[in-house]
Scaffold this active site. Sequence first.
Site, PDB file in Angstrom:
ATOM      1  N   GLY A  21      33.871  37.502  14.599  1.00  0.00           N
ATOM      2  CA  GLY A  21      33.495  38.910  14.732  1.00  0.00           C
ATOM      3  C   GLY A  21      32.686  39.185  15.980  1.00  0.00           C
ATOM      4  O   GLY A  21      32.878  40.208  16.649  1.00  0.00           O
ATOM      5  N   CYS A  22      31.798  38.277  16.308  1.00  0.00           N
ATOM      6  CA  CYS A  22      30.945  38.462  17.483  1.00  0.00           C
ATOM      7  C   CYS A  22      31.756  38.369  18.772  1.00  0.00           C
ATOM      8  O   CYS A  22      31.498  39.106  19.731  1.00  0.00           O
ATOM      9  CB  CYS A  22      29.818  37.437  17.477  1.00  0.00           C
ATOM     10  SG  CYS A  22      28.746  37.607  16.028  1.00  0.00           S
ATOM     11  N   THR A  23      32.743  37.497  18.786  1.00  0.00           N
ATOM     12  CA  THR A  23      33.618  37.373  19.953  1.00  0.00           C
ATOM     13  C   THR A  23      34.439  38.646  20.123  1.00  0.00           C
ATOM     14  O   THR A  23      34.574  39.168  21.241  1.00  0.00           O
ATOM     15  CB  THR A  23      34.521  36.133  19.822  1.00  0.00           C
ATOM     16  OG1 THR A  23      33.682  34.974  19.730  1.00  0.00           O
ATOM     17  CG2 THR A  23      35.453  35.993  21.012  1.00  0.00           C
TER      18      THR A  23
END
Length: 147
Positions: free
Chosen positions: A41-43
């Site tokens: 998700g952060c990527t």
Amino acid sequence: MLEPGDPAPAVSARNQHGESVTPDFTEPTVVFFYPEDFTKGCTVEASEFQAALPEFRELGVAVYGVSMDDAERHAEFAEAEGLIFDLLADPEGTVAEAFGVSTDHGYADRRTVLLADDEVLATYAPNPGDHAREVLDDARETFVVGG
């Protein structure tokens, strides 16, 4: 979490290049907090902010990503994902704390803040999906007359 109308906090942190950065919240700025470099998700979220970066810059909006990862891990993440905006290292959670972002689980909650004139304009508790576009649309409405 800070709310619209709250004063912007004064913060400083090292970026992925090891440089001390003090964002100027008198200028239009987006600060997005995310849990951890290299997670799915952060990527996705960081990549979406990178893709929208030319449009943010056209509006005069600075973009900063913040997580509790250290500057060295941010450097690896930025290189791997082609991120050219500042990733601020917040291993102690002091930047997150200044914004009222929880770090109770050992990482910063996913939150985003739009600021200008030393004031919080909008806050978000986003899903990583089309979040950058949502913030960009709000910035366009806020910073472009007749946007």
